[in-house]
Design a protein around this motif. Structure first.
Motif, short mmCIF file in Angstrom:
data_model
loop_
_atom_site.label_atom_id
_atom_site.label_comp_id
_atom_site.label_asym_id
_atom_site.label_seq_id
_atom_site.Cartn_x
_atom_site.Cartn_y
_atom_site.Cartn_z
N PHE A 127 0.83 -1.21 0.00
CA PHE A 127 0.00 0.00 0.00
C PHE A 127 0.85 1.25 0.00
O PHE A 127 0.56 2.22 -0.70
CB PHE A 127 -0.98 -0.01 1.19
N ILE A 186 2.15 1.77 -3.56
CA ILE A 186 1.15 2.33 -4.49
C ILE A 186 0.98 3.82 -4.22
O ILE A 186 0.98 4.64 -5.14
CB ILE A 186 -0.21 1.59 -4.34
N ILE A 227 -7.73 6.59 -8.29
CA ILE A 227 -7.10 5.61 -7.41
C ILE A 227 -7.64 5.73 -5.98
O ILE A 227 -7.89 6.83 -5.51
CB ILE A 227 -5.57 5.85 -7.41
N GLY A 228 -7.80 4.58 -5.31
CA GLY A 228 -8.08 4.63 -3.88
C GLY A 228 -9.32 3.90 -3.42
O GLY A 228 -9.50 3.72 -2.22
N ASP A 229 -10.18 3.51 -4.34
CA ASP A 229 -11.35 2.72 -3.91
C ASP A 229 -11.24 1.34 -4.54
O ASP A 229 -10.23 1.00 -5.14
CB ASP A 229 -12.64 3.45 -4.31
N VAL A 278 -2.72 0.92 -14.74
CA VAL A 278 -1.36 0.36 -14.87
C VAL A 278 -1.19 -0.77 -13.85
O VAL A 278 -1.30 -0.54 -12.64
CB VAL A 278 -0.30 1.44 -14.59
N TYR A 333 7.42 5.18 -13.12
CA TYR A 333 6.23 6.02 -12.95
C TYR A 333 6.48 7.47 -13.38
O TYR A 333 5.54 8.16 -13.76
CB TYR A 333 5.69 5.93 -11.50
N GLY A 349 -6.00 3.80 -11.74
CA GLY A 349 -5.93 2.56 -10.97
C GLY A 349 -4.99 1.56 -11.58
O GLY A 349 -4.23 1.88 -12.50
N GLY A 350 -5.02 0.35 -11.03
CA GLY A 350 -4.14 -0.69 -11.51
C GLY A 350 -4.03 -1.78 -10.47
O GLY A 350 -4.91 -1.92 -9.61
N ASP A 351 -2.96 -2.54 -10.53
CA ASP A 351 -2.74 -3.57 -9.53
C ASP A 351 -1.24 -3.74 -9.36
O ASP A 351 -0.46 -3.47 -10.28
CB ASP A 351 -3.40 -4.88 -9.99
N THR A 352 -0.84 -4.16 -8.18
CA THR A 352 0.58 -4.33 -7.88
C THR A 352 0.78 -5.70 -7.26
O THR A 352 0.09 -6.05 -6.30
CB THR A 352 1.04 -3.24 -6.88
P1 ADP Z 1 -7.46 -4.35 -4.29
O1 ADP Z 1 -6.91 -4.97 -3.08
O2 ADP Z 1 -8.94 -4.06 -4.27
O3 ADP Z 1 -6.99 -5.01 -5.56
P2 ADP Z 1 -5.32 -2.53 -4.35
O4 ADP Z 1 -4.87 -2.43 -2.96
O5 ADP Z 1 -4.61 -3.43 -5.27
O6 ADP Z 1 -6.86 -2.87 -4.35
O7 ADP Z 1 -5.34 -1.08 -4.97
C1 ADP Z 1 -5.71 0.06 -4.24
C2 ADP Z 1 -5.90 1.20 -5.21
O8 ADP Z 1 -4.67 1.49 -5.86
C3 ADP Z 1 -6.91 0.89 -6.32
O9 ADP Z 1 -7.56 2.09 -6.65
C4 ADP Z 1 -6.02 0.42 -7.44
O10 ADP Z 1 -6.65 0.63 -8.70
C5 ADP Z 1 -4.78 1.29 -7.25
N1 ADP Z 1 -3.53 0.67 -7.71
C6 ADP Z 1 -3.01 -0.51 -7.31
N2 ADP Z 1 -1.83 -0.76 -7.90
C7 ADP Z 1 -1.60 0.28 -8.73
C8 ADP Z 1 -0.56 0.62 -9.62
N3 ADP Z 1 0.51 -0.16 -9.83
N4 ADP Z 1 -0.64 1.78 -10.31
C9 ADP Z 1 -1.71 2.57 -10.14
N5 ADP Z 1 -2.72 2.33 -9.32
C10 ADP Z 1 -2.68 1.20 -8.60
#
Ligand code: ADP
Ligand code: MG
Length: 347
Positions: free
Chosen positions: A18, A21, A39-41, A100, A117, A133-136
């Protein structure tokens, strides 16, 4: 002693998912009204009004699509956004948001992702799109990057791949083959460097080619130009895999054959010069190279006066008849060879 000069690098685990991100994304500002929640929900919220929504995604894998030995992470971030936006423009639409997703191994410090970034952010600013948004996640080896772009257009403005009809003109923006040669130059220099790390490559004479490979631009300007000229292509796509495979797509989807004239294919002088150095035909670079990210489209003949003489646009051929074959017409020997798709080695 030397170690004192090394910058202090921050392991990813110091920040946690977290924290990472937040760290990477907090300086991104929302630029479009349509991005209601970024980003954030749990999910982003968009309001694209009564426009049609256009979505496209691309995945880039270290060792398959990029080599970090000669691709700076900032450039990688920029390019991976741009290539996605190029797909949205190719629909004659305007991109407004990106997502992303990254999978990253612990060999990357926080600073490396900051660079990535930084490149993503410059592209977002240049093209006025919001990161929403995205995922990590972690990866056992290397870096994987997946980008999704969202855009919109009026229904009547959208251009598809299948719209070409009889006797349309085939038009391309910019020039072709440079990004492929840029990659050849970078790979050659990388081999030299592996043998002797003290040799600094002199890339000055390859500036244009290397720039086209590392920092391509999406042709937003051409989309705007076509609107100004009041030209709506009958079909359109961007050139990511080389001209010939893209023409075959336009042909297959519309059902019409194409003739392409070899001598019309736009080449930068540095493409001709460097192709000679690598002992390849520059036309082959344009036909079978890739990553030019120019726009390839068909227009009806009646629109020709509107584009005539524009230095950004070149008519390279035309459609023929329904179900006809596709040919490259070679002037010198006055012959026609069937177009084949060699495509791009890295897909
Ligand atoms: P979840 O657990 O629901 O998958 P995350 O904790 O992965 O949520 O993501 C929290 C927020 O950060 C979300 O809005 C998500 O779209 C954003 N986010 C996550 N990873 C990235 C990233 N690599 N780049 C941009 N936004 C991201
Ligand atoms: Mg997640």
């Amino acid at each position: 002693m030397l170690d004192d000069k090394q910058p202090q690098l921050t392991p990813l685990e110091n920040l946690g998912e977290f924290g990472l991100i937040k760290h990477l994304t907090e300086s991104f500002e929302i630029q479009n009204e349509s991005s209601v929640k970024g980003i954030g929900d749990d999910a982003a919220v968009l309001n694209l009004g009564d426009l049609e929504t256009v979505v496209s995604t691309d995945m880039l894998v270290e060792g398959v699509h990029f080599n970090l030995a000669y691709v700076p992470l900032k450039h990688l971030g920029y390019k991976s956004v741009v290539v996605n936006l190029s797909d949205i423009y190719a629909m004659n639409a305007t991109p407004t948001q990106i997502l992303v997703s990254i999978a990253v191994s612990s060999r990357f410090p926080v600073e490396a992702l900051e660079e990535l970034y930084a490149g993503i952010q410059i592209a977002c600013k240049n093209y006025k799109v919001d990161l929403i948004g995205g995922d990590t996640t972690s990866s056992t080896s290397g870096l994987v990057l997946s980008i999704t772009a969202i855009g919109s257009a009026k229904k009547e403005e959208l251009t598809y791949r299948d719209g070409a009809t009889e006797n349309d003109l085939l038009v391309v923006s910019g020039d072709l083959g440079a990004a492929y040669l840029g990659l050849q130059v970078l790979e050659r220099e990388n081999e030299v460097f592996k043998v002797n790390p003290n040799v600094q490559p002199d890339l000055a004479q390859y500036d244009y080619l290397v720039g086209r490979q590392l920092k391509p631009e999406a042709r937003k300007d051409i989309i705007n130009l076509l609107k100004e000229l009041d030209v709506k292509p009958t079909s359109m796509m961007d050139i990511s895999d080389g001209l010939s495979s893209e023409i075959l797509h336009l042909s297959k989807q519309s059902g019409y054959g194409f003739h392409v004239y070899e001598e019309k294919i736009p080449l930068d002088p540095s493409v001709i010069k460097t192709a000679e150095e690598f002992k390849i035909n520059p036309i082959t670079c344009a036909l079978n190279g890739g990553e030019d990210y120019e726009l390839l489209f068909t227009i009806s003949q009646s629109d020709f006066p509107k584009i005539k003489g524009n230095p950004n646009l070149t008519v390279i051929g035309h459609t023929t008849e329904k179900n006809a074959e596709n040919y490259l017409i070679i002037k010198g020997i006055e012959s026609a060879v069937p177009l084949t798709a060699q495509g791009w080695v890295n897909i």
